[in-house]
Design an enzyme around this catalytic site. Sequence first.
Site, mmCIF file in Angstrom:
data_model
loop_
_atom_site.group_PDB
_atom_site.id
_atom_site.type_symbol
_atom_site.label_atom_id
_atom_site.label_comp_id
_atom_site.label_asym_id
_atom_site.label_seq_id
_atom_site.Cartn_x
_atom_site.Cartn_y
_atom_site.Cartn_z
ATOM 1 N N HIS A 158 64.173 31.692 17.708
ATOM 2 C CA HIS A 158 64.450 31.488 16.717
ATOM 3 C C HIS A 158 64.673 31.809 15.169
ATOM 4 O O HIS A 158 63.662 32.658 14.876
ATOM 5 C CB HIS A 158 64.040 29.551 16.118
ATOM 6 C CG HIS A 158 64.555 28.858 17.835
ATOM 7 N ND1 HIS A 158 63.691 27.882 18.184
ATOM 8 C CD2 HIS A 158 66.102 28.828 18.466
ATOM 9 C CE1 HIS A 158 64.222 27.403 19.534
ATOM 10 N NE2 HIS A 158 65.772 28.198 19.947
ATOM 11 N N LYS A 162 62.067 35.075 13.404
ATOM 12 C CA LYS A 162 62.120 36.427 13.867
ATOM 13 C C LYS A 162 61.459 37.489 13.110
ATOM 14 O O LYS A 162 61.124 38.430 13.143
ATOM 15 C CB LYS A 162 63.727 36.604 13.247
ATOM 16 C CG LYS A 162 64.763 35.889 13.937
ATOM 17 C CD LYS A 162 65.939 36.626 14.001
ATOM 18 C CE LYS A 162 67.506 35.459 14.450
ATOM 19 N NZ LYS A 162 67.235 35.158 15.724
ATOM 20 N N THR A 209 70.179 38.649 18.144
ATOM 21 C CA THR A 209 71.062 38.578 16.212
ATOM 22 C C THR A 209 68.651 39.007 16.307
ATOM 23 O O THR A 209 68.392 39.715 15.361
ATOM 24 C CB THR A 209 70.707 37.156 15.870
ATOM 25 O OG1 THR A 209 71.603 37.117 16.067
ATOM 26 C CG2 THR A 209 70.386 37.318 14.310
ATOM 27 N N THR A 210 68.069 39.090 17.560
ATOM 28 C CA THR A 210 66.558 39.623 17.837
ATOM 29 C C THR A 210 66.300 41.008 17.649
ATOM 30 O O THR A 210 65.898 40.968 17.363
ATOM 31 C CB THR A 210 65.911 38.109 18.591
ATOM 32 O OG1 THR A 210 65.950 37.475 18.239
ATOM 33 C CG2 THR A 210 64.727 39.082 18.332
ATOM 34 N N SER A 239 74.645 36.521 21.090
ATOM 35 C CA SER A 239 73.465 36.326 19.453
ATOM 36 C C SER A 239 73.266 34.649 20.225
ATOM 37 O O SER A 239 73.946 33.859 21.579
ATOM 38 C CB SER A 239 74.025 35.590 18.443
ATOM 39 O OG SER A 239 75.127 34.810 18.651
ATOM 40 N N GLY A 240 71.838 34.376 20.136
ATOM 41 C CA GLY A 240 71.656 32.872 20.978
ATOM 42 C C GLY A 240 72.948 31.601 21.462
ATOM 43 O O GLY A 240 73.289 30.801 22.612
ATOM 44 N N ASP A 266 71.525 33.419 25.448
ATOM 45 C CA ASP A 266 70.096 32.872 26.018
ATOM 46 C C ASP A 266 71.391 32.320 27.203
ATOM 47 O O ASP A 266 69.926 33.014 28.689
ATOM 48 C CB ASP A 266 69.615 31.553 25.898
ATOM 49 C CG ASP A 266 68.829 31.430 23.954
ATOM 50 O OD1 ASP A 266 68.549 32.167 23.912
ATOM 51 O OD2 ASP A 266 69.745 30.319 23.388
ATOM 52 N N ASP A 280 60.973 27.808 16.950
ATOM 53 C CA ASP A 280 60.987 26.614 15.836
ATOM 54 C C ASP A 280 61.179 25.016 16.635
ATOM 55 O O ASP A 280 61.934 24.925 16.481
ATOM 56 C CB ASP A 280 61.656 27.745 15.035
ATOM 57 C CG ASP A 280 61.633 26.490 13.195
ATOM 58 O OD1 ASP A 280 60.013 25.571 13.271
ATOM 59 O OD2 ASP A 280 62.592 27.008 12.339
ATOM 60 N N HIS A 319 72.213 25.424 19.469
ATOM 61 C CA HIS A 319 72.663 25.234 21.382
ATOM 62 C C HIS A 319 71.248 25.079 21.596
ATOM 63 O O HIS A 319 70.711 26.139 23.311
ATOM 64 C CB HIS A 319 71.882 27.507 21.667
ATOM 65 C CG HIS A 319 71.266 28.202 20.872
ATOM 66 N ND1 HIS A 319 70.074 28.609 21.330
ATOM 67 C CD2 HIS A 319 71.267 28.465 19.669
ATOM 68 C CE1 HIS A 319 69.631 29.236 20.524
ATOM 69 N NE2 HIS A 319 70.439 28.913 19.643
ATOM 70 N N ASP A 372 70.991 25.463 26.000
ATOM 71 C CA ASP A 372 70.763 26.791 26.551
ATOM 72 C C ASP A 372 69.504 27.219 26.236
ATOM 73 O O ASP A 372 68.927 27.682 27.879
ATOM 74 C CB ASP A 372 71.148 28.417 25.775
ATOM 75 C CG ASP A 372 73.217 28.491 26.455
ATOM 76 O OD1 ASP A 372 73.142 26.695 26.918
ATOM 77 O OD2 ASP A 372 73.840 28.256 24.632
ATOM 78 N N ARG A 386 63.258 26.134 31.498
ATOM 79 C CA ARG A 386 63.742 25.085 32.953
ATOM 80 C C ARG A 386 63.362 25.984 34.608
ATOM 81 O O ARG A 386 63.141 25.626 34.762
ATOM 82 C CB ARG A 386 64.873 24.406 33.041
ATOM 83 C CG ARG A 386 64.748 23.942 34.328
ATOM 84 C CD ARG A 386 65.749 22.675 34.217
ATOM 85 N NE ARG A 386 68.095 23.449 34.447
ATOM 86 C CZ ARG A 386 67.764 24.430 35.729
ATOM 87 N NH1 ARG A 386 67.398 24.061 36.312
ATOM 88 N NH2 ARG A 386 68.982 24.466 35.827
#
Length: 120
Positions: free
Chosen positions: A8, A12, A38-39, A55-56, A61, A81, A88, A91, A97
Site C-alpha cells: 500500500h 512502499k 506502482t510498487t 497498479s492495484g 492485485d 497499511d 480497491h 481486490d 482469500r
Amino acid sequence: MTIAIIAHDGKKAEMVAFIKDHAPLFQQKNIDLIATGTTGSHLERAGLEVKRMESGPMGGDAQIASRLVEGKVDMVIFFRDPLGKHPHEVDVNMLMRLCDVHNIPLATNQAAAMRFVKTL
C-alpha cells in the site's frame, strides 16, 4: 520460484527498504519478482529487476491473483497499511482469500516477510 511484491502507498518505502536489504536473496537466478505497477516502479528505481503488473486500483492485485490461481505465484509479500482507506479493498481481500484457498504463503508485514526470506 515467483514472488509477488505488493505494498500500500503508506508502506512502499518500507517494502523497498526490505527488498533492498535482502537484494542478493531476491536476485537469485531461480527467483522472479512480480509486483503491482506502482510498487514495481519504486523497486525498479531502487535498481531491482521486477515484472510490473497494473497498479492495484487499476487491477494489479487481480492480475497477481489470476497468476496465483494458475499456479504461477509461489509466495506473496504484501505490506498492507491497516490504518488507511483503500479504494480497491475488495481486490485486496480477494487476493488474500485466494492465497488461503490455494495454500500460498502470504506475509502482510515485515516480521512475517523476514520469516519467509529465511526459507529461501
